[in-house]
Write an enzyme that holds these catalytic residues in place. Structure first.
Site, PDB file in Angstrom:
ATOM      1  N   VAL A   7       0.879  -1.217  -0.046  1.00 18.03           N
ATOM      2  CA  VAL A   7       0.198   0.050   0.103  1.00 18.03           C
ATOM      3  C   VAL A   7       1.011   1.130   0.040  1.00 18.03           C
ATOM      4  CG1 VAL A   7      -1.892   1.580   1.202  1.00 18.03           C
ATOM      5  CG2 VAL A   7      -1.849  -1.185   1.151  1.00 18.03           C
ATOM      6  N   ALA A  18       4.402   3.868   2.744  1.00 17.46           N
ATOM      7  CA  ALA A  18       3.997   2.653   2.160  1.00 17.46           C
ATOM      8  C   ALA A  18       4.222   1.618   3.310  1.00 17.46           C
ATOM      9  CB  ALA A  18       4.868   2.503   0.823  1.00 17.46           C
ATOM     10  N   LYS A  19       3.644   0.550   2.925  1.00 18.48           N
ATOM     11  CA  LYS A  19       3.827  -0.568   3.813  1.00 18.48           C
ATOM     12  C   LYS A  19       3.526  -1.782   2.897  1.00 18.48           C
ATOM     13  CE  LYS A  19       5.529  -1.337   8.051  1.00 18.48           C
ATOM     14  NZ  LYS A  19       6.450  -0.410   8.656  1.00 18.48           N
ATOM     15  N   GLY A  20       4.272  -2.884   3.280  1.00 13.98           N
ATOM     16  CA  GLY A  20       3.648  -4.131   2.579  1.00 13.98           C
ATOM     17  C   GLY A  20       4.011  -5.541   3.328  1.00 13.98           C
TER      18      GLY A  20
END
Ligand code: NAD
Length: 428
Positions: free
Chosen positions: A72, A117-119
């Protein structure tokens, strides 16, 4: 016509999870104090881009298992997006969205030219072999190729990912480009363009922030009795730094439970044990306690460095500390936070306290782009300077406007992103 375009009509069902609701509720609390345009404020409630991928992996026993993965990207207003990758059985799109939102405010608060962001991949990393983890990482990276890049989105380690994971990501990306691209990830081994002090940066930053808070509160850090939940990259290093600065760490815990010794624990030896055995399970000395008991121990400083949602309405009334430091992201629920506020226990918020990691990640990226590397002392000093500048701005907003440190940190971050978004205008 106009009524269909009213604010919040498009409630974010896609990301709707308790953690995302927490991130947005915190945002909604802070926005009125940030003095930004309502249209800009509305835009920042939503991640710009959310990706779901599925990663087929050949397991050691010959089976093929498909793992869901996410990335995201919340805001690219200030520059490329930046954020960790986690491997955990509870990873969801909504969890990644919440963490991406926090990354945006964290980067802005630290004045780094990034958005959040992060994933992550939903899997059980503790049950997977190195070979399985490598194949998963390479496939996940391949699935993300269209959206990551040194000027687009730069991953880093998070829960259950580490330097090795970043090396596999960097190699997979570089193989597609035909040349080495170290600046595609941060938190990688020094041998392939990683930065000295990145490994220790988050934990060290937690303690730099605690030290600054102690100064403001008129406490001596060396006289504080500390409890640390989580004994991985963040908690393990924070515990070590606390001891190095003369504080007493009386209890630590990890996924296997906690250990307490009122005389103080031998953190360096425990760290070596946890690295060798994968956890503190079987550690021979001290008294074993549960994670619930650990949080309720009487102490001066409680460092939450495990994971989200650890202090809630259920246990916030039972905490017996004088200060809480959020090393993890989102370790306190909204209700828990309100209870601590009413009990006048100050909370050093995650987006400030654990920002050492992304700050040294930024230094790593700058060094990779310039192909020129700095020394440990220089990086440590630059980190201390950036953190204390952010801390002072947060403290000032808190004192001037009578806001909690959390809301003040959010206000500082939101204000800068809001101003940038307003200056850029709305495309098209
Ligand atoms: P890690 O995987 O290295 O360590 C996590 C630790 O928490 C491990 O010791 C694990 O056993 C323990 N743990 C897990 N569940 C627990 C539970 N229920 N109770 C007690 N302990 C538990 O991960 P990390 O990199 O140290 O990340 C920890 C937190 O810090 C996460 O919230 C992460 O998003 C945040 N964070 C990490 C970084 C970084 O640079 N690594 C930067 C900023 C924020």
């Amino acid at each position: 016509m106009a009524s269909t375009q009213e604010s919040h009509l498009h409630e974010p069902l896609e990301w709707d999870t308790p953690l995302f609701r927490t991130a947005i509720a915190q945002y909604d609390q802070a926005v009125p104090h940030a003095d930004i345009d309502p249209g800009v404020a509305e835009r920042l409630r939503y991640p710009e881009r959310s990706i779901i991928v599925s990663c087929p992996v050949r397991m050691d026993d010959g089976r093929r298992v498909v793992f869901p993965g996410y990335r995201v990207q919340h805001s690219s207003t200030m520059g490329p997006t930046k954020g960790g990758i986690r491997y955990d059985s509870e990873v969801t799109l909504g969890e990644c969205a919440a963490l991406a939102v926090w990354m945006t405010w964290k980067c802005a608060l630290l004045r780094l030219p990034y958005g959040g962001a992060k994933g992550g991949v939903r899997c059980n990393p503790r049950e997977m072999s190195q070979g399985e983890l490598e194949r998963l990482t390479r496939r996940y990276t391949s699935e993300l190729l269209p959206v990551i890049g040194p000027q687009e989105d730069i991953p880093a380690p998070d829960m259950a990912t580490n330097e090795q994971t970043m090396a596999w990501m960097m190699d997979t990306y570089s193989m597609q480009r035909g040349h080495a691209v170290p600046e595609i990830v941060t938190g990688k081994p020094i041998s392939i363009g990683g930065s000295v002090f990145r490994h220790e940066a988050t934990g060290a930053g937690v303690v730099m922030t605690i030290a600054r808070a102690c100064e403001r509160l008129g406490w001596r850090l060396s006289e504080q009795r500390c409890v640390v939940q989580g004994f991985g990259n963040v908690g393990g290093i924070a515990a070590l730094e606390l001891v190095e600065r003369g504080a007493t760490v009386i209890a630590v815990s990890d996924v296997s439970g906690g250990v307490v010794d009122p005389a103080g624990l031998d953190i360096a030896t425990m760290g070596a044990y946890a690295r060798e055995h994968g956890s503190l399970e079987g550690w021979p000395s001290g008294t074993r306690i549960t994670n619930e008991e650990l949080l309720e121990l009487e102490c001066d400083i409680l460092v939450l460095a495990a994971r989200e949602n650890q202090v809630t309405a259920g246990n916030a009334p039972l905490l017996r500390c004088r200060l809480v430091a959020e090393g993890a992201n989102g370790p306190i629920s909204l209700e828990g936070d309100a209870i601590l506020r009413s009990r006048e226990i100050p909370v050093l918020p995650d987006i400030l306290t654990n920002a050492g990691g992304v700050t040294v990640s930024y230094f790593e990226w700058v060094q990779d782009l310039g192909r020129l590397f700095w020394g440990r002392d220089e990086i440590r000093a630059k980190l201390a300077e950036k953190l204390s500048d952010a801390f002072d701005r947060v403290w000032e907003i808190s004192t001037d406007q009578g806001l909690t440190l959390r809301t003040s940190a959010l206000v500082a971050g939101i204000k800068d992103v809001g101003a940038a978004l307003e200056a850029r205008g709305l495309y098209p």
